[in-house]
Design a protein around this motif. Structure first.
Motif, PDB file in Angstrom:
ATOM      1  N   PHE A  91       0.811  -1.209   0.000  1.00 22.71           N
ATOM      2  CA  PHE A  91       0.000   0.000   0.000  1.00 22.71           C
ATOM      3  C   PHE A  91       0.849   1.266   0.000  1.00 22.71           C
ATOM      4  CE2 PHE A  91      -3.297  -2.672   2.480  1.00 22.71           C
ATOM      5  CZ  PHE A  91      -3.854  -3.113   1.285  1.00 22.71           C
ATOM      6  N   GLY A  92       2.138   1.116   0.237  1.00 20.16           N
ATOM      7  CA  GLY A  92       3.023   2.271   0.282  1.00 20.16           C
ATOM      8  C   GLY A  92       3.820   2.412  -0.999  1.00 20.16           C
ATOM      9  N   ASP A  93       5.109   2.104  -0.919  1.00 25.34           N
ATOM     10  CA  ASP A  93       5.989   2.238  -2.087  1.00 25.34           C
ATOM     11  C   ASP A  93       5.854   1.086  -3.069  1.00 25.34           C
ATOM     12  OD1 ASP A  93       6.993   4.590  -1.028  1.00 25.34           O
ATOM     13  OD2 ASP A  93       8.592   3.562   0.062  1.00 25.34           O
ATOM     14  N   GLY A  94       5.204   0.009  -2.641  1.00 24.37           N
ATOM     15  CA  GLY A  94       5.048  -1.144  -3.522  1.00 24.37           C
ATOM     16  C   GLY A  94       6.193  -2.133  -3.362  1.00 24.37           C
ATOM     17  N   LEU A  95       5.966  -3.349  -3.836  1.00 26.85           N
ATOM     18  CA  LEU A  95       6.984  -4.393  -3.751  1.00 26.85           C
ATOM     19  C   LEU A  95       8.096  -4.150  -4.764  1.00 26.85           C
ATOM     20  CD1 LEU A  95       4.867  -7.664  -3.492  1.00 26.85           C
ATOM     21  CD2 LEU A  95       6.065  -6.509  -1.647  1.00 26.85           C
ATOM     22  N   ALA A  96       9.278  -4.614  -4.446  1.00 32.80           N
ATOM     23  CA  ALA A  96      10.385  -4.563  -5.404  1.00 32.80           C
ATOM     24  C   ALA A  96      10.081  -5.518  -6.551  1.00 32.80           C
ATOM     25  CB  ALA A  96      11.683  -4.961  -4.713  1.00 32.80           C
ATOM     26  N   LEU A  97      10.563  -5.179  -7.731  1.00 32.03           N
ATOM     27  CA  LEU A  97      10.302  -6.013  -8.901  1.00 32.03           C
ATOM     28  C   LEU A  97      10.788  -7.442  -8.697  1.00 32.03           C
ATOM     29  CD1 LEU A  97      11.088  -3.681 -11.934  1.00 32.03           C
ATOM     30  CD2 LEU A  97       8.898  -4.709 -11.346  1.00 32.03           C
ATOM     31  N   GLU A  98      11.881  -7.607  -7.991  1.00 30.02           N
ATOM     32  CA  GLU A  98      12.433  -8.946  -7.783  1.00 30.02           C
ATOM     33  C   GLU A  98      11.463  -9.817  -6.992  1.00 30.02           C
ATOM     34  OE1 GLU A  98      14.644 -12.025  -8.525  1.00 30.02           O
ATOM     35  OE2 GLU A  98      15.039 -10.032  -9.362  1.00 30.02           O
ATOM     36  N   ALA A  99      10.751  -9.204  -6.027  1.00 25.53           N
ATOM     37  CA  ALA A  99       9.773  -9.954  -5.242  1.00 25.53           C
ATOM     38  C   ALA A  99       8.594 -10.373  -6.114  1.00 25.53           C
ATOM     39  CB  ALA A  99       9.289  -9.107  -4.069  1.00 25.53           C
ATOM     40  N   VAL A 100       8.175  -9.486  -7.019  1.00 24.12           N
ATOM     41  CA  VAL A 100       7.078  -9.795  -7.933  1.00 24.12           C
ATOM     42  C   VAL A 100       7.517 -10.885  -8.915  1.00 24.12           C
ATOM     43  CG1 VAL A 100       5.541  -8.853  -9.702  1.00 24.12           C
ATOM     44  CG2 VAL A 100       6.150  -7.460  -7.713  1.00 24.12           C
ATOM     45  N   ARG A 101       8.735 -10.775  -9.384  1.00 22.93           N
ATOM     46  CA  ARG A 101       9.269 -11.768 -10.325  1.00 22.93           C
ATOM     47  C   ARG A 101       9.312 -13.153  -9.692  1.00 22.93           C
ATOM     48  NH1 ARG A 101      15.048 -13.097 -11.811  1.00 22.93           N
ATOM     49  NH2 ARG A 101      14.888 -14.148 -13.819  1.00 22.93           N
ATOM     50  N   LYS A 102       9.644 -13.214  -8.421  1.00 23.74           N
ATOM     51  CA  LYS A 102       9.696 -14.494  -7.711  1.00 23.74           C
ATOM     52  C   LYS A 102       8.333 -15.174  -7.723  1.00 23.74           C
ATOM     53  CE  LYS A 102      11.102 -16.512  -3.287  1.00 23.74           C
ATOM     54  NZ  LYS A 102      11.619 -16.216  -1.915  1.00 23.74           N
ATOM     55  N   ILE A 103       7.271 -14.396  -7.568  1.00 23.56           N
ATOM     56  CA  ILE A 103       5.917 -14.952  -7.582  1.00 23.56           C
ATOM     57  C   ILE A 103       5.568 -15.446  -8.986  1.00 23.56           C
ATOM     58  CG2 ILE A 103       3.474 -14.389  -7.308  1.00 23.56           C
ATOM     59  CD1 ILE A 103       4.382 -12.346  -5.153  1.00 23.56           C
ATOM     60  N   ALA A 104       5.914 -14.660 -10.007  1.00 19.89           N
ATOM     61  CA  ALA A 104       5.603 -15.052 -11.384  1.00 19.89           C
ATOM     62  C   ALA A 104       6.251 -16.378 -11.753  1.00 19.89           C
ATOM     63  CB  ALA A 104       6.048 -13.951 -12.347  1.00 19.89           C
ATOM     64  N   LEU A 105       7.434 -16.637 -11.211  1.00 27.06           N
ATOM     65  CA  LEU A 105       8.176 -17.851 -11.554  1.00 27.06           C
ATOM     66  C   LEU A 105       7.939 -19.004 -10.585  1.00 27.06           C
ATOM     67  CD1 LEU A 105      11.590 -16.207 -12.525  1.00 27.06           C
ATOM     68  CD2 LEU A 105       9.813 -17.044 -14.072  1.00 27.06           C
ATOM     69  N   ASP A 106       7.105 -18.765  -9.574  1.00 25.75           N
ATOM     70  CA  ASP A 106       6.863 -19.768  -8.539  1.00 25.75           C
ATOM     71  C   ASP A 106       5.816 -20.788  -9.008  1.00 25.75           C
ATOM     72  OD1 ASP A 106       6.452 -21.249  -6.276  1.00 25.75           O
ATOM     73  OD2 ASP A 106       5.818 -19.578  -5.007  1.00 25.75           O
ATOM     74  N   ASP A 107       6.241 -22.009  -9.250  1.00 28.57           N
ATOM     75  CA  ASP A 107       5.324 -23.056  -9.719  1.00 28.57           C
ATOM     76  C   ASP A 107       4.267 -23.419  -8.682  1.00 28.57           C
ATOM     77  OD1 ASP A 107       6.584 -23.239 -12.166  1.00 28.57           O
ATOM     78  OD2 ASP A 107       7.966 -24.814 -11.518  1.00 28.57           O
ATOM     79  N   LYS A 108       4.491 -23.055  -7.432  1.00 26.59           N
ATOM     80  CA  LYS A 108       3.538 -23.380  -6.375  1.00 26.59           C
ATOM     81  C   LYS A 108       2.501 -22.272  -6.165  1.00 26.59           C
ATOM     82  CE  LYS A 108       6.792 -26.354  -3.880  1.00 26.59           C
ATOM     83  NZ  LYS A 108       7.517 -26.584  -2.596  1.00 26.59           N
ATOM     84  N   ALA A 109       2.719 -21.115  -6.758  1.00 25.28           N
ATOM     85  CA  ALA A 109       1.767 -20.006  -6.620  1.00 25.28           C
ATOM     86  C   ALA A 109       0.534 -20.289  -7.467  1.00 25.28           C
ATOM     87  CB  ALA A 109       2.414 -18.691  -7.059  1.00 25.28           C
ATOM     88  N   LEU A 110      -0.581 -19.694  -7.089  1.00 26.66           N
ATOM     89  CA  LEU A 110      -1.808 -19.849  -7.859  1.00 26.66           C
ATOM     90  C   LEU A 110      -1.645 -19.210  -9.235  1.00 26.66           C
ATOM     91  CD1 LEU A 110      -4.467 -19.029  -5.105  1.00 26.66           C
ATOM     92  CD2 LEU A 110      -3.783 -21.286  -5.935  1.00 26.66           C
ATOM     93  N   THR A 111      -2.333 -19.762 -10.216  1.00 24.41           N
ATOM     94  CA  THR A 111      -2.206 -19.265 -11.593  1.00 24.41           C
ATOM     95  C   THR A 111      -2.542 -17.786 -11.694  1.00 24.41           C
ATOM     96  OG1 THR A 111      -2.723 -21.442 -12.510  1.00 24.41           O
ATOM     97  CG2 THR A 111      -3.042 -19.549 -13.956  1.00 24.41           C
ATOM     98  N   GLU A 112      -3.627 -17.360 -11.052  1.00 26.16           N
ATOM     99  CA  GLU A 112      -4.022 -15.951 -11.131  1.00 26.16           C
ATOM    100  C   GLU A 112      -2.960 -15.050 -10.509  1.00 26.16           C
ATOM    101  OE1 GLU A 112      -5.955 -12.559 -12.123  1.00 26.16           O
ATOM    102  OE2 GLU A 112      -6.284 -14.590 -12.852  1.00 26.16           O
ATOM    103  N   GLN A 113      -2.330 -15.494  -9.446  1.00 20.02           N
ATOM    104  CA  GLN A 113      -1.264 -14.720  -8.815  1.00 20.02           C
ATOM    105  C   GLN A 113      -0.079 -14.570  -9.761  1.00 20.02           C
ATOM    106  OE1 GLN A 113      -0.577 -17.086  -5.328  1.00 20.02           O
ATOM    107  NE2 GLN A 113      -2.322 -16.239  -4.208  1.00 20.02           N
ATOM    108  N   ARG A 114       0.230 -15.622 -10.479  1.00 23.02           N
ATOM    109  CA  ARG A 114       1.356 -15.572 -11.419  1.00 23.02           C
ATOM    110  C   ARG A 114       1.034 -14.662 -12.601  1.00 23.02           C
ATOM    111  NH1 ARG A 114       3.651 -21.560 -12.449  1.00 23.02           N
ATOM    112  NH2 ARG A 114       5.508 -20.338 -12.973  1.00 23.02           N
TER     113      ARG A 114
END
Length: 246
Positions: A91-114
């Motif tokens: 809600f503030g400065d936002g997540l770092a891109l690297e943290a977002v990238r980790k979710i996109a590449l995470d095979d265990k994350a939900l499809t919509e999250q990726r």
């Protein structure tokens, strides 16, 4: 209905669903938080649901009732307060891109999250975008976002990557892939080549894609198009129809 909900998992899922839709409809989530601030317990379920619903987001608008809700969380709910700190970053400065990238590449994350995470990477033109999209191109449910990301790279090799995935796409996904493949002359050249070789059905091209290829005004590409699709002529009626479609 949340204050009288007796099933914890339902409370969590309500919060998750409202958080997922909060970019377009912020009022329901805000109403939920305002009501939950007066609840004697159950705050952790709300926070956990919101955290799941916003996973993959790079940045989100803080709900108006958020601060009041957070102030109502008992100090004993340490897990909820830890999740609150993570959401405050969002809600503030936002997540770092690297943290977002980790979710996109995470095979265990939900499809919509990726998918959400990948869209954030595309918008930010993240440095690893091409390699990540080429990898996610072969992940079911995320492929269309990956294709959209790859259209940023004017390289025939990118078109070949997309074409190698085309046969495995669902029928309803293929028109979107075709539009991506006619977004650049180099892409269109590779698409028409595969069609000429019978790898992709000529009927998949469609009149809108044909018009897009012709709009490049590339003589060699037009000749390739004629060989695959045949000669085309536009009448005033055709143009009016296209205007209506667009």
């Amino acid at each position: 209905a949340l204050p009288i909900c007796r099933v914890p998992q339902v409370s969590k899922l309500i919060a998750r669903r409202l958080a997922e839709a909060s970019d377009k409809q912020p009022e329901p989530l805000n109403d939920l938080l305002a009501g939950a601030a007066d609840m004697p317990d159950g705050h952790g379920l709300i926070v956990a649901g919101m955290a799941e619903g916003l996973k993959g987001w790079r940045k989100a608008a803080k709900p108006a009732a958020w601060d009041k809700f957070v102030a109502s969380i008992p100090p004993s709910e340490t897990a909820a307060l830890d999740a609150v700190r993570q959401l405050n970053v969002l809600f503030g400065d936002g997540l770092a891109l690297e943290a977002v990238r980790k979710i996109a590449l995470d095979d265990k994350a939900l499809t919509e999250q990726r998918r959400v995470a990948l869209r954030a990477l595309i918008e930010a033109n993240e440095p690893h975008l091409r390699a990540d999209c080429e990898k996610l191109l072969f992940v079911r449910g995320v492929a269309m976002e990956a294709i959209q990301g790859l259209t940023q790279f004017d390289d025939s090799a990118v078109a070949k990557k997309i074409l190698s995935r085309y046969a495995q796409l669902y029928p309803h996904e293929r028109p979107q892939a075709i539009q991506a493949l006619v977004s650049r002359p180099k892409f269109a050249q590779e698409l028409l080549k595969d069609m000429a070789e019978g790898k992709i059905a000529k009927a998949d091209l469609g009149s809108l894609a044909v018009r897009q290829i012709r709009a490049f005004n590339d003589a060699a590409l037009n000749a390739q198009l004629v060989a695959v699709w045949g000669e085309t002529r536009e009448t005033p009626a055709d143009k009016l129809k296209l205007i209506a479609e667009l």
